[in-house]
Design an enzyme around this catalytic site. Structure first.
Site, short mmCIF file in Angstrom:
data_model
loop_
_atom_site.label_atom_id
_atom_site.label_comp_id
_atom_site.label_asym_id
_atom_site.label_seq_id
_atom_site.Cartn_x
_atom_site.Cartn_y
_atom_site.Cartn_z
CE LYS A 42 -2.55 1.58 3.64
NZ LYS A 42 -2.59 3.05 3.75
CG ASP A 69 -5.11 4.39 1.40
OD1 ASP A 69 -6.24 4.78 1.05
OD2 ASP A 69 -4.77 4.26 2.59
CE LYS A 71 -7.98 6.70 3.79
NZ LYS A 71 -6.57 6.31 3.78
CG ASP A 74 -11.58 17.45 -6.46
OD1 ASP A 74 -12.46 18.27 -6.78
OD2 ASP A 74 -10.40 17.75 -6.26
CB THR A 133 -11.35 4.88 12.45
OG1 THR A 133 -10.12 5.03 11.78
CG2 THR A 133 -12.01 3.60 12.06
NE ARG A 213 1.00 2.21 13.38
CZ ARG A 213 0.09 3.00 13.91
NH1 ARG A 213 0.45 3.92 14.79
NH2 ARG A 213 -1.19 2.88 13.58
#
Ligand code: C5P
Length: 237
Positions: A42, A69, A71, A74, A133, A213
């Protein structure tokens, strides 16, 4: 033959590594070490803003695939052009905000199809983001947005493992679920609000588990990847 998992998905789930690192060398170091155990990487706004499409080319040159990614959010024409450009760069999948509206989503789907056809390429999978989130959201909002996204022609939805179960139950269509926030042990959440283990996410019906991570910060990223893959294959996948 593909096994039918409990939650109703027809595909074996896969791990995607989130390349949330500062440098091109750092990113490619992970691709070199972890491909082909991990086949999709990603690229987010940090890496893409710093290095542009070069990072996509480098990952693809290794034989791996890219989840872009960025996002997109527009007006329809602008998003359609961005999606067309991503299709030309042969990304496997990309994200856009469902809250951009039906017209924006349909324009994105049409652009992905047209560009892919023009270049005889597979069309990138279009994955909708419902609500971040980090923002306040109710599960009803997530469901309504996910439904609208799938009805507008998107291939999948980004959501937590908790929401995955609800979406699989309520949306009776075949669509992909992409789940971030995966942890070996859900007590080590970092800044994630809704974590799940590999097993929980797979059982909830997720197709792609986005992990950053837990692998990037591991003492031995390859050993950690193998451990997570062990959990994935052991989860009825
Ligand atoms: O490091 P960690 O495993 O928490 O990384 C999760 C990845 O998934 C990050 O790249 C993050 O941007 C992404 N993501 C997320 N939560 C969302 C959507 C995307 O963590 N709701």
């Amino acid at each position: 033959m593909r096994k039918l998992r409990k939650a109703g998905s027809l595909r074996p789930a896969q791990i995607i590594l989130a390349l949330d690192v500062d440098s091109l060398e750092g990113a490619m170091g992970f691709v070199d070490r972890l491909y082909p155990k991990i086949k999709i990487f990603k690229v987010g706004s940090h890496l893409f803003t710093a290095y542009g499409p070069r990072i996509i080319e480098l990952i693809r040159e290794k034989g791996a695939e890219v989840f872009l990614d960025l996002k997109y959010f527009d007006i329809p024409n602008t998003v359609a052009q961005a999606v067309g450009a991503a299709a030309r760069h042969k990304v496997k999948m990309l994200t856009l905000h469902i809250s951009g509206g039906k017209e924006m989503l349909e324009a994105a789907v049409a652009a992905a199809e047209a560009k892919a056809k023009e270049a005889s390429l597979a069309r990138p999978l279009l994955i909708g983001v419902t609500v971040l989130t980090s923002a306040l959201a109710k599960s009803n909002d997530v469901l309504a947005l996910a439904k609208m996204g799938i009805e507008s022609g998107l291939d999948g939805i980004v959501c937590s493992a908790r929401e995955a179960g609800i979406l699989r139950e309520k949306i009776k269509r075949d669509f992909l679920i992409i789940t971030p926030g995966i942890r070996m042990d859900t007590s080590s959440a970092d800044d994630q609000k809704r974590t799940a283990t590999v097993e929980q996410a797979v059982k909830a019906g997720s197709d792609f588990l986005v992990i950053g991570r837990p692998i990037l910060k591991a003492d031995n990223p390859l050993a950690k990847t193998e451990e997570l893959l062990g959990d994935l294959y052991g989860a009825g996948n």
